[in-house]
Each structure stands twice: as structure tokens, then as C-alpha cells.
Design a protein around this motif. Structure first.
Motif, PDB file in Angstrom:
ATOM      1  N   ASN A 293      15.119   2.004 -14.982  1.00 47.13           N
ATOM      2  CA  ASN A 293      13.860   2.452 -15.653  1.00 47.13           C
ATOM      3  C   ASN A 293      12.471   1.688 -15.226  1.00 47.13           C
ATOM      4  OD1 ASN A 293      15.312   3.788 -17.734  1.00 47.13           O
ATOM      5  ND2 ASN A 293      15.712   2.120 -19.156  1.00 47.13           N
TER       6      ASN A 293
ATOM      7  N   ARG B 261      11.084   3.671 -13.010  1.00 49.21           N
ATOM      8  CA  ARG B 261      11.073   4.952 -14.044  1.00 49.21           C
ATOM      9  C   ARG B 261       9.851   5.315 -14.523  1.00 49.21           C
ATOM     10  NH1 ARG B 261      15.098   7.539 -18.178  1.00 49.21           N
ATOM     11  NH2 ARG B 261      14.015   9.206 -17.364  1.00 49.21           N
ATOM     12  N   ALA B 262       9.740   3.951 -14.868  1.00 50.51           N
ATOM     13  CA  ALA B 262       8.564   3.434 -15.589  1.00 50.51           C
ATOM     14  C   ALA B 262       7.002   3.585 -15.138  1.00 50.51           C
ATOM     15  CB  ALA B 262       8.431   2.005 -16.782  1.00 50.51           C
TER      16      ALA B 262
ATOM     17  N   SER C 279       7.304   5.699 -12.208  1.00 53.48           N
ATOM     18  CA  SER C 279       6.627   6.750 -11.126  1.00 53.48           C
ATOM     19  C   SER C 279       7.278   6.819 -10.769  1.00 53.48           C
ATOM     20  CB  SER C 279       5.294   7.301 -11.429  1.00 53.48           C
ATOM     21  OG  SER C 279       4.860   7.636 -13.105  1.00 53.48           O
TER      22      SER C 279
END
Lengths: 284, 254
Positions: free
Chosen positions: B158, B161-162, B164
Motif C-alpha cells: 500500500n 500504491r500510495a 503511485s
């Protein structure tokens, strides 16, 4: 209630009106999860906006959909209804304006402190000496100078969370989005780390959206607090916290602090009780 | 000296050596007292005395290099085949479910007994030994690579993902580094499997390095020489282990 009257209540309906230049707008966001044949509404028609430079907190009992909201705003969850806008533009997925700090320990165990903090700068393609300089700046800001070459395993839980905060700040997000960042820490560390975060927030004028279930933490850190209902998570009300800034951890001893905590608890008690009964009946 | 022994760095090594010396001394005493049979087991003192002899008369260094070379070649191939296979399995759940139990079964199979097949396929040379060692030693590398990648904490993904990060970036910059300790456990297990198979096949086909020497010395009933040669097998194992430790350290502290 005299105390409540002295505090500036904001009507829920008022929230959907646009604030002057909000950085972040969450509008009519709902999210359903399908659990087998059942469908559970985690977040229902939630709207609020966050002004530049403020600390806005979402508080609610366990199971009210706070973390779902965190994941939606951070772009980790899709397929929701409603809109999340930054500076007026609708966003989908993660966005470079948002920097996330997670509840769980999230430092990279294979990187030392400085390389952890420099990680997002590395992704941006910044040169080594520049990114290390900048990482040092943020390490200093969270009070970890001298620990640059330490591995996360050599640090305490509070220090590791400061590394994670420094890493997110180094990304220079417009909005700092934090999900119960002090949940794993003891009470004293929590207060002191909260004070540190406040000091940094004031220095950087950092717009911050905090998700928590901790009443003292919410009052200590926030300008405004959104209280959520227990399942489905809806906006119960939004409360202004008019405590002087800069605030230190000592604010917890003030009379006004106690009044705010009592007022929020009055709202939360009913929700938390519902949550507890639900949890108990699920065990039967 | 006392302060040197107290230091964290030297104390574990010193304790290890002292324990080994104590165990050797106890065996020597048990043999001298004939509680253990000295006709079946050589005196440790004789084993150490045999080391200069096998160096001089049995070209043990040359054989050491042959076995070490086969071990290192196997190590390279185990990593080159096992890690990508593990990655492939982790990324394709269907293939993983279909084949994971095969790899577990292969790990337990007494593949060394298939040596005649490898002799037919590769001839009586080092490549037959390496091929057998590699096939029998890949499973732990594959399985621990799959485990390590699958065990990457969700919050770390995550974080990626944070920021990008693309799926490829998350894989290479978060999942792989996070899996390295597990992958290296697999590599070290594979190394143990490989060395046992290499020495075993050298012994069985009477070819090449230390395994062949052990076979010859055992046939001559030179017990002290046999055990002295086994010490060199342990040295090969230590060399390869140290190498994997260096590589792991280099990869994780870069």
C-alpha cells in the motif's frame, strides 16, 4: 447543554456547501462491500471538505468505515459512489497531492532510516546528494538526527512511525492523510509524538486529514472533528475545536480540552455501544 | 583478551569453537576408554594427523576445488532457475496451485538414486553431477521464493500504491527486497541439498572430487583419512555458506 452551546456546531447540511477554496472535497461518498450474499454499507453518503492548512479529523467507533474512507481518499479502494476532489478536480486512484501514513508499521525493513525517507524522492528521480540532503532535513524535523544509518529493527515503535511520517513529508504532499498513526504506541509516546506532529504541521502549514478512534488524540491535534456514526458510517456532526495554537501535549490538562472530549464522547457513546453490541452478537 | 572475548563480535565464534573442541575431546576420551569402538571410529587426533598426509598424497586441494567448483556451479544454476520459477509461480496462482505439491514431492524424492539416468544423459563427467544436484535442489529455492513474495506485508504494498508506483515497480522495489531473507533461506537449503548430492554421486560413481576420495579411502579402510576428507567437505559447505551470506548482506544493505 451550556458547554455545547459555547462550541461552534456546524450543521451537517452546511458541509455540502463549498468552503472557501477547500483543498480536498469528499462529496456524497458511499461504499458497499459484498460479503457472500449479504451487502454491507461501510460508508454512506459522507461529505466534507478540508481547508488549506487545517487539521481535520474523522473520528468514529471501530467498524464505522473510517479506514474505508482513508483507503478511498488515498486511492487504494475504487468502485465507490460519489466523488473525491483535490483543488476542484475529481481524482481516481492514488494522487501525488496525497501522502499517506499508515496505522501499521510501514518502514521498509531492508532500508536504513535515510534511505527509507529518501525513497519517494528516489521514485521522483531526484539525484542522490539532493535527495539525501532533503531526507536529512525531514529526519531532523521529526527529531531523528543521528539515526540516519540505523535500520528500522534498531528503532522503537515510535521512532519507526516518525520515520514513516518523515518519508511521507519528504514526498511534500499537499494533504497529509494519516490513519490512526499512533495506534500502536503507548499513551505517553502518543502524546509526545502528537506534539511533534503538531509542531511540524504548524511549521509547514500542512493540510492534514487524520483518521482516529482516539478522543484525546483528536482534540489534541484537530481544528475540526467529524464524528461518524457506527455502521453504516455517516456524518453525525462536525465540531470546531477552538483551542489555542501552538498546542503542546500539556493541552490535555486544560479544562476546555476536557469539555471537548466529554462532548465528543457524548456523541460517540451511543455509536460505540451499538458497535459493541454488534460485535458481541456476532460472537453468539 | 578477556575484553576481546566479551565483545559481541567474537564471543559467539569463540563459544562455537570451544564447544566443537570440547565435543572432539570427549569423543577422543570415549575412544581412549574404549567406550566407543576405535576399530570403527578413528581417534580425532589421528584424523587431524591425517590431514597433512591426504594433502600430500591424495591431492586433496585439487579435489576440494573440483567439489567446490561443482557446488558453486550448482548454486548459480539453482538461483538462476529456482528464483525465476518461484516468481513465475507466485505471479500465476493457477500454475502455483497446480505444481506446488510437485515441487514439495521433488524435494523429498531420493533423486540421487537416479544417477544412472544422468550418466546416460550427460556421460560420466562433472555436468552429470551438477545436473543431478541442481534438479534435486531447486525445490526449496522455488518454494521459499513463493513464500517470501506472498508474505510481503500488505501495508508495504500500500505504501507503494500510495506513491503511485506501477505493479512492476512494486514487485521489484518492494516485494523482492521484502522476500530476500526468505529466498536466501531457500538458497541455503538448496545448497545443503546440492552438496549432499554432489558428494554422494562422486562417491557412487567414483569420479571427481572429495566424494571419490572418500570412497577410495574408505575402501582402503583408511578411517582417519576418510574423516579428514569429510572435514574438507565441511570446508566446501562453509565456503558456499559464507558466499551466500555476503551476497545477502550486499543485497540487503545496499
Amino acid at each position: 447543554m451550556k458547554v455545547a452551546a459555547s462550541m461552534n456546531r456546524i450543521d451537517v447540511n452546511e458541509v455540502s456547501k463549498p468552503e472557501p477554496d477547500p483543498v480536498l472535497v469528499v462529496e456524497r461518498v458511499s461504499m458497499k462491500f459484498n460479503l457472500g450474499e449479504q451487502s454491507v454499507t461501510a460508508v454512506d453518503d459522507v461529505s466534507f471538505s478540508v481547508r488549506p492548512g487545517e487539521v481535520f479529523t474523522v473520528i468514529g467507533p471501530s467498524g464505522c468505515g473510517k479506514s474505508t474512507l482513508f483507503n478511498i481518499i488515498g486511492g487504494l479502494l475504487g468502485h465507490y459512489e460519489g466523488e473525491v476532489r483535490i483543488d476542484g478536480s475529481k481524482i481516481a486512484g492514488s494522487h501525488e497531492s496525497i501522502g499517506m501514513v499508515f496505522q501499521e508499521e510501514s518502514t521498509f525493513p531492508w532500508r536504513n532510516v535515510i534511505d527509507n525517507v529518501a525513497f519517494p524522492l528516489e521514485l521522483k528521480g531526484m539525484g542522490k546528494s539532493e535527495r539525501l540532503d532533503r531526507a536529512r532535513h525531514f529526519i531532523d524535523m521529526v527529531g531523528l538526527s543521528g539515526f540516519e544509518r540505523h535500520m528500522p529493527a534498531q528503532l522503537s515503535g515510535g521512532m519507526r512511525q516518525r520515520v514513516a511520517i518523515a518519508r511521507t513529508l519528504a514526498y511534500e504532499p499537499r494533504i497529509l492523510l494519516m490513519d490512526e498513526p499512533f495506534a500502536a504506541l503507548d499513551e505517553q509516546t502518543k502524546l509526545l509524538l502528537g506534539e511533534k506532529v503538531m509542531e511540524i504541521q504548524q511549521r509547514l502549514k500542512q493540510t492534514t486529514l487524520l483518521i482516529t478512534h482516539n478522543l484525546s488524540e483528536a482534540v489534541q491535534l484537530s481544528d475540526r472533528i467529524l464524528i461518524m456514526t457506527y455502521r453504516p458510517g455517516r456524518v453525525k456532526r462536525i465540531l470546531d475545536i477552538k483551542l489555542d495554537r501552538p498546542r503542546t501535549a500539556d493541552v490535555v490538562g486544560s479544562e476546555a480540552f476536557g469539555r471537548y472530549v466529554a462532548e465528543i464522547w457524548a456523541d460517540l457513546r451511543e455509536e460505540a455501544t451499538r458497535g459493541m453490541s454488534d460485535a458481541e452478537s456476532a460472537r453468539r | 583478551m578477556a575484553s576481546l572475548l566479551r565483545s559481541d563480535r567474537f564471543l559467539p565464534a569463540a563459544t562455537g569453537i570451544a564447544s566443537l573442541a570440547a565435543a572432539v575431546a570427549i569423543v577422543e576420551l570415549l575412544l581412549r576408554a574404549e567406550i566407543l569402538n576405535p576399530h570403527i571410529m578413528p581417534y580425532p587426533s589421528d584424523v587431524f594427523a591425517a590431514i597433512p598426509r591426504i594433502i600430500r598424497e591424495e591431492a586433496v586441494f585439487q579435489r576440494f576445488l573440483v567439489t567446490a567448483g561443482e557446488t558453486l556451479a550448482s548454486l548459480v544454476l539453482i538461483v538462476a532457475i529456482g528464483v525465476p520459477l518461484g516468481v513465475l509461480l507466485q505471479r500465476n496462482p493457477l500454475v502455483r496451485k497446480a505444481t506446488e505439491s510437485w515441487f514439495s514431492a521433488l524435494a523429498a524424492a531420493p533423486i540421487v538414486l537416479a544417477y544412472p539416468l544422468f550418466l546416460v544423459l550427460f556421460g560420466r563427467n562433472a555436468s552429470a553431477i551438477v545436473a543431478l544436484a541442481v534438479i534435486g535442489s531447486i525445490p526449496p529455492v522455488v518454494l521459499k521464493t513463493v513464500d517470501g513474495l506472498a508474505a510481503t506485508r500488505k501495508v508495504l504494498i500500500n505504501v507503494g500504491r500510495a506513491y503511485s508506483m506501477t505493479r512492476r515497480q512494486i514487485f521489484w522495489r518492494i516485494m523482492v527486497p521484502s522476500a530476500i531473507p526468505s529466498i536466501f533461506v531457500g538458497i541455503r537449503l538448496g545448497l545443503i541439498f546440492a552438496l549432499v548430492k554432489i558428494v554422494g554421486v562422486e562417491f557412487l560413481i567414483n569420479f571427481g572430487g572429495l566424494g571419490q576420495l572418500i570412497n577410495e579411502l574408505a575402501e582402503r579402510y583408511d578411517l582417519a583419512g576418510t574423516y579428514a576428507a569429510i572435514i574438507f567437505v565441511i570446508a566446501v559447505s562453509m565456503l558456499a555458506f559464507t558466499l551466500t551470506e555476503w551476497i545477502e548482506k550486499w543485497l540487503t544493505q545496499r
